[in-house]
Design an enzyme around this catalytic site. Structure first.
Site, short mmCIF file in Angstrom:
data_model
loop_
_atom_site.label_atom_id
_atom_site.label_comp_id
_atom_site.label_asym_id
_atom_site.label_seq_id
_atom_site.Cartn_x
_atom_site.Cartn_y
_atom_site.Cartn_z
N ARG A 215 0.82 -1.21 0.00
CA ARG A 215 0.00 0.00 0.00
C ARG A 215 0.86 1.26 0.00
NH1 ARG A 215 -5.01 -1.73 4.09
NH2 ARG A 215 -6.10 -3.03 2.57
N LYS B 98 -18.00 -18.29 4.56
CA LYS B 98 -19.43 -18.19 4.83
C LYS B 98 -20.21 -17.47 3.74
CE LYS B 98 -18.96 -18.27 9.88
NZ LYS B 98 -19.30 -17.58 11.14
N GLY C 105 -8.27 -9.85 0.80
CA GLY C 105 -7.08 -10.27 1.51
C GLY C 105 -6.66 -11.70 1.27
N GLY D 225 -12.73 -4.66 2.32
CA GLY D 225 -14.14 -4.34 2.40
C GLY D 225 -14.65 -3.56 1.21
#
Length: 404
Positions: free
Chosen positions: A41, A202, A359, A382
């Site tokens: 980053r 999930k 990630g 996110g």
């Protein structure tokens, strides 16, 4: 740049020497023993910093680190980032111990044209996450223009991501521009057929993603623990596998929507099952219908990988989020590694546009040593998921140029 949306980029900026450019970057870096463990980053911000500095702007960097909850926390200071950035940039980087007020203003005033300054963690002020008007105004007083170069924070309507873009003339930085262009090429205006691979543990964490993708892609391949829930919803036994039994009705609704919209769902044709989840645990390959009560599904099998490779060969665009199995624990990394290498091979041959993000996906692609062969890899977590879910990201929406 993005279907139906227009943004100013640094190509549109005519900077005069000494112009104050407030640049939102993502310096929320992984640290180990007080040292930066991954410079990805940090490096992503360099093109924008260099571009603005070359134009003679005073480059003022805004960033957050961790979650200090609106209070100064010494261990969450950005002070240690400045020397590391200077080393990567090959130029001095000043640091100010606050991001607003007289301290920040004086540091900017002392900055020469082309100079670079890093301000302290914006989350040391409660107004950042609250997107408070007074905090936005305090930030805006420090600059003449705003550049957002932090796609990974664009899903947050914070002062330094959304508020500033509405308070000052706003531009997309080079890293942001690259993200938007590649993501648009993957879903906004893609070359078809489009194949999406969505894995992970999930279903419940990626409902918006799945619902959006069945209306956008031609083939949707489901992997990881999510696939167990899909298999169970179709009547297959999953033994002791991770499975969200309370999501069955939702999964069946996704399957119905996919059929109605002409999206083919690709589920594992065979699986790797084991009694214990441990490195190199005894395991076997079997059909989903043959999973024993005491077993758990930990990876997709070779027939599943072959079917996925065939789908890749017929696709023009691939977008990938999430592993196909428990890739951190061998031998349950096999399907993810093999599929990643096949995608990279097709991409390197110019036969497939490959965009990956998230990630675990980034970690898996690096583990397979193919990250460099993908068309583009988003480091956002996110924000990437919310974009895949079809959500409007506040930090992106605030950059949009209103139609004339």
């Amino acid at each position: 740049m993005v279907a139906g949306m227009a943004f100013r980029t640094l190509d549109d900026l005519i900077a005069s020497p000494g112009l104050r450019a407030l640049v939102r970057v993502d310096f929320n870096l992984p640290m180990e023993n007080g040292k930066i463990a991954d410079f990805t980053r940090l490096d992503a911000a360099l093109p924008t910093i260099r571009d603005l500095a070359a134009k003679g702007a005073r480059v003022v960097l805004l960033a957050h680190f961790d979650r200090p909850n609106g209070q100064p926390v010494p261990s969450m200071s950005l002070a240690a980032i400045a020397p590391a950035l200077a080393a990567r940039l090959g130029a001095p980087v000043a640091f100010a111990p606050d991001c607003i007020g007289p301290i920040a203003a004086a540091a900017i005033e002392n900055l020469a044209p082309g100079g670079v300054l890093l301000l302290e963690n914006v989350r040391f002020h409660a107004g950042e996450e609250a997107n408070a008007p007074d905090f936005i105004a305090a930030l805006a007083r420090l600059g003449d223009l705003f550049v957002n170069d932090a796609f990974s924070a664009a899903h947050r309507a914070h002062a330094s991501t959304e508020g500033l873009a509405r308070a000052l003339p706003a531009y997309a930085g080079r890293a942001m521009q690259q993200e938007l262009e590649h993501l648009n090429a993957a879903l906004g205006d893609p070359q078809r057929p489009v194949l999406a691979i969505v894995g992970g543990a999930k279903v419940s964490t990626k409902l918006d993603v799945l619902r959006n993708l069945v209306g956008k892609v031609d083939i949707l391949a489901i992997g990881g623990g999510m696939a167990n829930t899909f298999l169970f919803a179709q009547g297959f036994p999953v033994g002791k596998s991770l499975c969200e039994r309370d999501q069955i009705a939702i999964v069946q609704g996704i399957l119905t929507a996919a059929a109605q919209r002409g999206c083919k769902i690709l589920l594992p044709q065979d699986v790797v099952a084991a009694i214990a989840f441990a490195p190199h645990a005894p395991h076997r390959i079997c059909a989903p219908a043959d999973v024993a009560q005491e077993e758990m599904i930990l990876d997709a099998g070779p027939a599943s990988v072959a079917a996925l490779a065939l789908a890749m060969a017929g696709a023009k665009t691939l977008i990938w989020n999430g592993p196909l199995g428990a890739f951190e624990t061998p031998p349950f990394d096999a399907a993810t590694m093999q599929a990643a290498r096949e995608a990279a091979r097709l991409c390197a041959a110019g036969r497939l546009i490959c965009v990956g993000g998230g990630g675990d996906t980034v970690s898996a692609l690096h583990q397979a040593k193919v990250a460099q062969d993908f068309t583009f890899i988003s480091t956002a977590g996110g924000a990437f998921l919310e974009w895949m879910g079809g959500k409007i990201l506040p930090g992106i929406a605030a950059l949009e140029i209103a139609p004339a």
